[in-house]
Scaffold this motif. Structure first.
Motif, PDB file in Angstrom:
ATOM      1  N   GLU A   1       0.884  -1.298  -0.049  1.00 47.87           N
ATOM      2  CA  GLU A   1      -0.087  -0.120   0.086  1.00 47.87           C
ATOM      3  C   GLU A   1       0.887   1.138   0.132  1.00 47.87           C
ATOM      4  O   GLU A   1       0.496   2.118  -0.613  1.00 47.87           O
ATOM      5  N   LEU A   2       1.963   1.172   0.710  1.00 46.38           N
ATOM      6  CA  LEU A   2       2.900   2.420   0.749  1.00 46.38           C
ATOM      7  C   LEU A   2       3.528   2.727  -0.598  1.00 46.38           C
ATOM      8  O   LEU A   2       3.712   3.629  -0.825  1.00 46.38           O
ATOM      9  N   ASP A   3       3.762   1.609  -1.251  1.00 46.00           N
ATOM     10  CA  ASP A   3       4.397   1.513  -2.612  1.00 46.00           C
ATOM     11  C   ASP A   3       3.315   2.388  -3.497  1.00 46.00           C
ATOM     12  O   ASP A   3       3.987   3.296  -4.268  1.00 46.00           O
ATOM     13  N   VAL A   4       2.354   2.094  -3.445  1.00 41.48           N
ATOM     14  CA  VAL A   4       1.138   2.743  -4.186  1.00 41.48           C
ATOM     15  C   VAL A   4       1.245   4.177  -3.944  1.00 41.48           C
ATOM     16  O   VAL A   4       0.949   5.028  -4.886  1.00 41.48           O
ATOM     17  N   LEU A   5       0.980   4.422  -2.551  1.00 34.88           N
ATOM     18  CA  LEU A   5       1.050   5.826  -2.092  1.00 34.88           C
ATOM     19  C   LEU A   5       2.086   6.654  -2.469  1.00 34.88           C
ATOM     20  O   LEU A   5       2.194   7.948  -2.887  1.00 34.88           O
ATOM     21  N   PHE A   6       3.308   5.968  -2.515  1.00 35.43           N
ATOM     22  CA  PHE A   6       4.630   6.814  -2.839  1.00 35.43           C
ATOM     23  C   PHE A   6       4.589   7.103  -4.169  1.00 35.43           C
ATOM     24  O   PHE A   6       5.107   8.218  -4.664  1.00 35.43           O
ATOM     25  N   GLU A   7       4.409   6.135  -4.895  1.00 35.96           N
ATOM     26  CA  GLU A   7       4.460   6.283  -6.476  1.00 35.96           C
ATOM     27  C   GLU A   7       3.401   7.455  -6.819  1.00 35.96           C
ATOM     28  O   GLU A   7       3.709   8.412  -7.568  1.00 35.96           O
ATOM     29  N   LYS A   8       2.068   7.469  -6.231  1.00 38.71           N
ATOM     30  CA  LYS A   8       1.051   8.520  -6.518  1.00 38.71           C
ATOM     31  C   LYS A   8       1.864   9.762  -6.263  1.00 38.71           C
ATOM     32  O   LYS A   8       1.593  11.013  -6.764  1.00 38.71           O
ATOM     33  N   ARG A   9       2.553  10.041  -4.877  1.00 42.53           N
ATOM     34  CA  ARG A   9       3.261  11.350  -4.482  1.00 42.53           C
ATOM     35  C   ARG A   9       4.183  11.708  -5.434  1.00 42.53           C
ATOM     36  O   ARG A   9       4.463  12.843  -5.804  1.00 42.53           O
ATOM     37  N   PHE A  10       5.010  10.839  -6.229  1.00 39.65           N
ATOM     38  CA  PHE A  10       6.028  11.320  -7.213  1.00 39.65           C
ATOM     39  C   PHE A  10       5.257  11.882  -8.361  1.00 39.65           C
ATOM     40  O   PHE A  10       5.533  12.796  -8.773  1.00 39.65           O
ATOM     41  N   THR A  11       4.119  11.092  -8.611  1.00 37.92           N
ATOM     42  CA  THR A  11       3.389  11.697  -9.861  1.00 37.92           C
ATOM     43  C   THR A  11       2.803  13.142  -9.735  1.00 37.92           C
ATOM     44  O   THR A  11       2.870  13.823 -10.381  1.00 37.92           O
ATOM     45  N   TYR A  12       2.291  13.233  -8.366  1.00 30.52           N
ATOM     46  CA  TYR A  12       1.757  14.341  -7.964  1.00 30.52           C
ATOM     47  C   TYR A  12       2.782  15.669  -8.143  1.00 30.52           C
ATOM     48  O   TYR A  12       2.530  16.778  -8.536  1.00 30.52           O
ATOM     49  N   GLN A  13       3.800  15.217  -7.453  1.00 32.75           N
ATOM     50  CA  GLN A  13       4.803  16.332  -7.311  1.00 32.75           C
ATOM     51  C   GLN A  13       5.447  16.960  -8.919  1.00 32.75           C
ATOM     52  O   GLN A  13       5.420  18.145  -9.159  1.00 32.75           O
ATOM     53  N   LYS A  14       5.581  15.713  -9.732  1.00 34.90           N
ATOM     54  CA  LYS A  14       6.019  16.198 -11.119  1.00 34.90           C
ATOM     55  C   LYS A  14       4.893  16.802 -11.716  1.00 34.90           C
ATOM     56  O   LYS A  14       5.401  17.979 -12.387  1.00 34.90           O
ATOM     57  N   ALA A  15       3.598  16.593 -11.640  1.00 32.85           N
ATOM     58  CA  ALA A  15       2.594  17.328 -12.403  1.00 32.85           C
ATOM     59  C   ALA A  15       2.287  18.569 -11.735  1.00 32.85           C
ATOM     60  O   ALA A  15       1.872  19.724 -12.536  1.00 32.85           O
ATOM     61  N   TYR A  16       2.048  18.820 -10.348  1.00 30.07           N
ATOM     62  CA  TYR A  16       1.556  19.968  -9.691  1.00 30.07           C
ATOM     63  C   TYR A  16       2.374  20.906  -8.951  1.00 30.07           C
ATOM     64  O   TYR A  16       2.011  22.247  -8.726  1.00 30.07           O
ATOM     65  N   ALA A  17       3.640  20.265  -8.532  1.00 32.82           N
ATOM     66  CA  ALA A  17       4.304  21.135  -7.418  1.00 32.82           C
ATOM     67  C   ALA A  17       4.725  22.449  -7.951  1.00 32.82           C
ATOM     68  O   ALA A  17       4.410  23.619  -7.051  1.00 32.82           O
ATOM     69  N   ALA A  18       5.207  22.667  -9.047  1.00 39.87           N
ATOM     70  CA  ALA A  18       5.917  23.972  -9.529  1.00 39.87           C
ATOM     71  C   ALA A  18       4.757  24.925  -9.617  1.00 39.87           C
ATOM     72  O   ALA A  18       4.863  26.008  -9.187  1.00 39.87           O
ATOM     73  N   THR A  19       3.643  24.668 -10.438  1.00 35.43           N
ATOM     74  CA  THR A  19       2.540  25.719 -10.444  1.00 35.43           C
ATOM     75  C   THR A  19       1.756  25.720  -9.492  1.00 35.43           C
ATOM     76  O   THR A  19       1.682  26.997  -8.937  1.00 35.43           O
ATOM     77  N   ASN A  20       1.559  24.895  -8.408  1.00 37.09           N
ATOM     78  CA  ASN A  20       0.992  25.121  -7.163  1.00 37.09           C
ATOM     79  C   ASN A  20       1.848  26.061  -6.171  1.00 37.09           C
ATOM     80  O   ASN A  20       1.263  26.917  -5.554  1.00 37.09           O
TER      81      ASN A  20
END
Length: 384
Positions: A199-218
């Motif tokens: 479950e943590l593998d899934v959560l961490f992968e999602k967080r990597f995806t979010y950071q790449k997609a949204y962090a700079a703009t947010n």
């Protein structure tokens, strides 16, 4: 001292912003400090029994409210009752002003309380309007920058008059607080949800995806939002020179929990106030394996303490600081939990025992190196 609401506390160790009066007294009237002095108190005073009399503590970062709202996984308490319970714990810990740190983001599958900042903010308002609170409550919006909804949710709360601080956070695995992914896994296992490695593998992968997609703009949007509404900004878990440069560029005024000496020195040189966790002081180190607050204090790099997840730690840590850092006397240590945090968020009317300041005052008895708060006054009215 002519008001009928006058209160005088005598036979006290009086902690001022720059010194300690070993045998002193203080009087307050109409909610303000009226006068203080050394020696025998005026007639009619209350005997403090030689205890410490100091300003009420100012807390800038505690998410402890969420523990009262969700005391067990998937168990939600009445939000107003949770606020009242939490407030009582703060007051009896000596905290008279608090910035309630609310998580401003949603993340499915992580922690139950995520995305409920609006509910808790509303409960704080309801409790305040019903005169149920002992401490004065403001809001600290904790913004997890990579989360898709963070800007939208921040906008829903930003125009509230009680918002006093916004922090820029990024808990993506492998950086800042949790550079060691193993410690992050241990953290989540210890949160009570019992997440498996899969479950943590899934959560961490999602967080990597979010950071790449949204962090700079947010990040750009949240920083701009804070500046537009003139709300102080805090960086969070600064680790590298790049993190420090970003904090300077974003015009942050407080750096919460820097994780390395390198980052702390850079922040200090830039004139950014450094906030560290009081539990870090009491425990003698960081639970995440990062820099010890005591080491920063010895280097002259510690400005503010926060109780973070244990309200009673704020007073304990302040009183212990002089034992760990000889250059820090009691008055200086108490400033880290009173005057300095008050000034950092524009609350110049409190945080020290001085004529005209708010009579937010606590009486503290110490035995076996453990402090206990005997009495609390907020604006001259006894609340605990």
């Amino acid at each position: 001292m002519t008001s009928k609401h006058e209160t005088i506390l005598g036979n006290a160790r009086l902690v001022l912003a720059d010194r300690v009066i070993e045998h002193g007294w203080v009087a307050f009237a109409d909610g303000r400090i009226a006068e203080y002095g050394e020696g025998t108190a005026p007639s009619g005073s209350e005997d403090a029994g030689g205890d410490l009399i100091m300003p009420g503590l100012i807390e800038l970062h505690t998410d402890h409210l969420e523990m009262h709202y969700v005391p067990r996984p998937k168990v939600f308490w009445d939000p107003i009752a949770a606020v009242v319970s939490y407030d009582g714990q703060l007051a009896t810990s000596g905290i008279t002003t608090v910035l309630d740190s609310l998580r401003v983001w949603r993340e499915d599958g992580a922690e139950d309380v995520d995305g409920r900042a609006g509910v808790l903010a509303g409960a704080i308002t309801a409790a305040r309007e019903a005169n149920l609170l002992r401490a004065e409550h403001f809001l600290h919006l904790r913004c997890e920058i990579p989360m898709p909804s963070v800007v939208e949710e921040a906008k829903e709360l930003i125009d509230r008059p009680d918002v006093r601080l916004m922090s820029l956070m990024d808990h993506t695995p492998g950086q800042r607080q949790f550079r060691d992914e193993v410690k992050l896994r241990d953290y989540y296992r210890g949160k009570g949800g019992g997440m498996t490695d899969a479950e943590l593998d899934v959560l961490f992968e999602k967080r990597f995806t979010y950071q790449k997609a949204y962090a700079a703009t947010n990040m750009r949007e949240i920083v701009a939002l804070a500046h537009r509404y003139e709300i102080p900004l805090a960086s969070h878990d600064d680790t590298t020179e790049e993190n420090v440069a970003d904090a300077i560029q974003d015009r942050v005024s407080v750096a919460e929990f820097p994780t390395t000496m390198e980052a702390a020195r850079g922040l200090h040189q830039a004139g950014i106030g450094i906030l560290m966790g009081a539990p870090n002081v009491v425990r003698g180190g960081s639970h995440s394996g990062n820099i010890a607050a005591i080491d920063l204090a010895r280097e002259g790099l510690l400005d503010i303490l926060s109780s973070d997840y244990i309200p009673s730690s704020l007073l304990m840590a302040a009183l212990q600081l002089p034992q760990h850092a000889p250059a820090i006397d009691l008055a200086c240590a108490v400033r880290t939990v009173t005057k300095t945090p008050a000034e950092a968020v524009g609350l110049a009317d409190r945080g020290e025992i001085a004529a005209g300041k708010r009579a937010d005052v606590i009486r503290v008895h110490v035995a076996r190196n453990i402090p206990v708060v005997r009495s609390v006054w907020r604006e001259g009215r006894r609340v605990a």
